[in-house]
Design a protein around this motif. Structure first.
Motif, PDB file in Angstrom:
ATOM      1  N   GLU A   2       0.840  -1.196   0.000  1.00  0.00           N
ATOM      2  CA  GLU A   2       0.000   0.000   0.000  1.00  0.00           C
ATOM      3  C   GLU A   2       0.878   1.250   0.000  1.00  0.00           C
ATOM      4  O   GLU A   2       0.466   2.299  -0.449  1.00  0.00           O
ATOM      5  N   ASP A   3       2.086   1.126   0.560  1.00  0.00           N
ATOM      6  CA  ASP A   3       3.000   2.277   0.529  1.00  0.00           C
ATOM      7  C   ASP A   3       4.416   1.797   0.258  1.00  0.00           C
ATOM      8  O   ASP A   3       4.734   0.614   0.371  1.00  0.00           O
ATOM      9  N   ILE A   4       5.260   2.749  -0.102  1.00  0.00           N
ATOM     10  CA  ILE A   4       6.631   2.444  -0.534  1.00  0.00           C
ATOM     11  C   ILE A   4       7.473   1.864   0.591  1.00  0.00           C
ATOM     12  O   ILE A   4       8.361   1.060   0.362  1.00  0.00           O
ATOM     13  N   TYR A   5       7.191   2.249   1.871  1.00  0.00           N
ATOM     14  CA  TYR A   5       8.011   1.778   2.991  1.00  0.00           C
ATOM     15  C   TYR A   5       7.974   0.261   3.100  1.00  0.00           C
ATOM     16  O   TYR A   5       9.004  -0.391   3.227  1.00  0.00           O
ATOM     17  N   MET A   6       6.773  -0.302   3.057  1.00  0.00           N
ATOM     18  CA  MET A   6       6.662  -1.752   3.212  1.00  0.00           C
ATOM     19  C   MET A   6       7.226  -2.501   2.010  1.00  0.00           C
ATOM     20  O   MET A   6       7.755  -3.596   2.151  1.00  0.00           O
TER      21      MET A   6
END
Length: 569
Positions: A173-177
């Motif tokens: 869902e986001d770049i961090y994960m």
């Protein structure tokens, strides 16, 4: 002390194995959290995940390590530092326990780094140049994975906890994960020696053979696969294709190298690499249960294979070249029987333990929507596995004994044979037993006859190829002579050892040498302190004549210098 460690580990194996049955039947999962202290908003905790998977894998690690310790009692009989060796093995197993039980990235790192450090100590155990080089290659390759784990821990600081399982829904869902997923995957690839990090695995053969039996079956190299099985929800999107391609290339490359290798331990090490590639490939396609199933079965027959190789090397005064060792069935029938049965299990011959997992994996792949390249490489790699296994068996059983006529080739002591016998029994029955335990609903895969028989066809083709190439010594020697560069390229695993040592460090070392020679010892000396010193030393007579010891000229020069500084600064 040796027997004490072995007995404790074996007793723990029995308890944990029965516990894992109970966890499977009752569908239990325990998450234990130990809080050490609170300091303002900082809370130091340690988490333990107890489910059927962690308990079963732990029980198998303990079984193999207990057998290895009993085996080492005789194998390392005349070793001065035998106690040190056993303590290192115990530390190795303890590090693996930390890794298996942790769902948290910080506590995983404890076991992860422990494995890297203790493996280095075990690889350099024999204290010679070859061991030191192999140990350095091993530890530096694994440092890449450790760095990736540290970076993923830093990325996870955005979420307030390092327990990845709490954030399963956030992935992609986001770049961090996504970045965490990439870093964890690269860490797993380095530990499990996938391409391009494969060169350390055959080099680690410099360690004593009991260590190889432990490392290549259930501890160090399986840590990466186990990590990805635990965090299988990470592998999505483009990571699936990347991991599949890397696994396939590793499997194919190691299969080719093993078919041209003559070193007994290296052949078995390359077969481990091939099986790890198979596990990674099936894992990328979503079959993480099948990857875990094959991991457990492979651990048993690979440990047995290394133990048999150890007995052969021990009896033949440390000769590892299979061209010297032939007709061993007369001298050591029991060891050769164990070795051949574990070899057949590795091949996936019907109704041996390896067949249950390998056949299921290949049928699972056949059901998936993949291109012809993936399908072809999978089956060719299976054929190569059978080919090198039968080549090894042919050399050891039917080849000529080119060893010394005065020799001591015989089945070693009862203690060694007993530890091998227990693993042999587990190898024989583990396939069906684990299938009933792990797979709660049996896989029933219905396919056309040709596709169903494809696995068996490739096994038979590989068997024929392995035997024909081994029988025709003239052909194999001619190939080595005529295509020596190609032979070298394949046996050196597509030049990976050079690329991962000189290929990485040569540019920097060469640049450093030039900087030292031309700058540090060159121009900086000429126009720097040494040059200035020689200039003033030679011109001191001239300056004294110029000043004629006149203090006023000296003061005027000082004023000029101060004015110059004020204008320009």
């Amino acid at each position: 002390m040796l027997n004490l460690f072995g007995l404790i580990f074996f007793f723990m194996f029995m308890i944990l194995f029965i516990l894992s049955w109970s966890f499977i039947l009752n569908e239990l999962v325990y998450l234990l959290e130990f809080k050490f202290f609170n300091l303002n908003s900082i809370s130091l905790e340690y988490m333990i995940l107890l489910d059927w998977m962690s308990l079963m894998f732990m029980s198998f690690v303990l079984l193999i390590s207990s057998m290895v310790i009993f085996y080492s009692d005789i194998y390392m009989e005349y070793e001065i530092f035998k106690i040190r060796f056993i303590l290192l093995v115990a530390l190795f197993v303890l590090s693996m326990m930390f890794l298996i039980l942790s769902p948290n990235l910080i506590s995983i790192l404890l076991g992860w780094d422990g494995l890297g450090l203790v493996s280095y100590c075990l690889v350099i155990f024999y204290q010679n140049v070859k061991s030191f080089n192999a140990g350095m290659l091993t530890v530096i390759m694994n440092r890449v994975g450790d760095a990736m784990m540290l970076i993923s821990i830093a990325w996870m600081m955005n979420y307030g906890s390092w327990n990845i399982m709490f954030y399963m829904d956030y992935f992609f869902e986001d770049i961090y994960m996504f970045m965490v997923a990439v870093f964890v995957m690269v860490a797993a690839l380095t530990k499990s020696a996938q391409m391009p990090f494969s060169s350390w695995l055959p080099a680690a053969m410099a360690a004593p053979t009991p260590v190889s039996a432990l490392v290549h079956s259930s501890t160090l190299v399986t840590a990466g696969v186990y990590l990805l099985i635990r965090f299988n929800f990470l592998i999505k999107g483009y990571l699936i294709l990347t991991l599949l391609f890397i696994g396939l290339m590793t499997m194919f490359m190691s299969g080719l190298a093993a078919n041209l290798e003559y070193d007994l331990k290296k052949i078995i090490a390359l077969s481990t690499l091939s099986q790890l590639g198979l596990m990674m490939s099936i894992l990328s396609l979503g079959g993480w249960i099948l990857a875990f199933y094959h991991l457990l079965i492979h651990a048993l027959f690979k440990a047995l294979l290394f133990m048999c190789a150890g007995v052969i090397i021990h009896s033949s005064w440390n000769i590892q070249d299979i061209r010297f060792l032939g007709g061993l069935y007369k001298n050591m029938p029991l060891t050769l029987s164990f070795m051949n049965i574990s070899n057949l299990s590795l091949c996936g011959l019907p109704f041996f333990s390896g067949f249950y997992s390998k056949d299921l994996i290949l049928e699972f792949i056949s059901m998936d929507y993949l291109n012809l390249f993936v399908y072809g490489i999978f089956y060719i790699s299976i054929g190569l596995t059978v080919s090198y296994s039968f080549r090894l068996s042919y050399y050891l059983v039917f080849g000529n004994l080119n060893f010394l006529s005065l020799n001591m080739l015989f089945d070693q002591s009862f203690k060694m044979l007993l530890s091998m016998m227990i693993l042999f029994l587990m190898t024989m029955f583990s396939g069906a037993l684990l299938m009933w335990l792990i797979l709660e609903t049996p896989y029933l895969i219905i396919m056309p006859l040709f596709m169903k028989m494809m696995t068996l066809l490739m096994i038979l083709t590989g068997m024929f190829m392995g035997l024909e190439v081994s029988k025709n010594f003239f052909f194999s020697n001619l190939f080595v002579l005529k295509f020596k560069y190609m032979h070298k390229f394949f046996t050196l695993m597509w030049n990976l050892p050079f690329i991962s040592t000189l290929g990485v460090s040569y540019i920097f070392l060469n640049f450093g040498f030039k900087m030292y020679r031309f700058m540090d010892q060159g121009w900086s000396e000429f126009i720097g302190s040494q040059g200035m010193h020689s200039l003033f030393k030679n011109s001191s007579v001239y300056l004294q004549n110029y000043f004629k010891n006149n203090f006023k000229i000296y003061l005027i020069l000082v004023i000029f210098w101060v004015v110059f500084l004020l204008i320009f600064i």
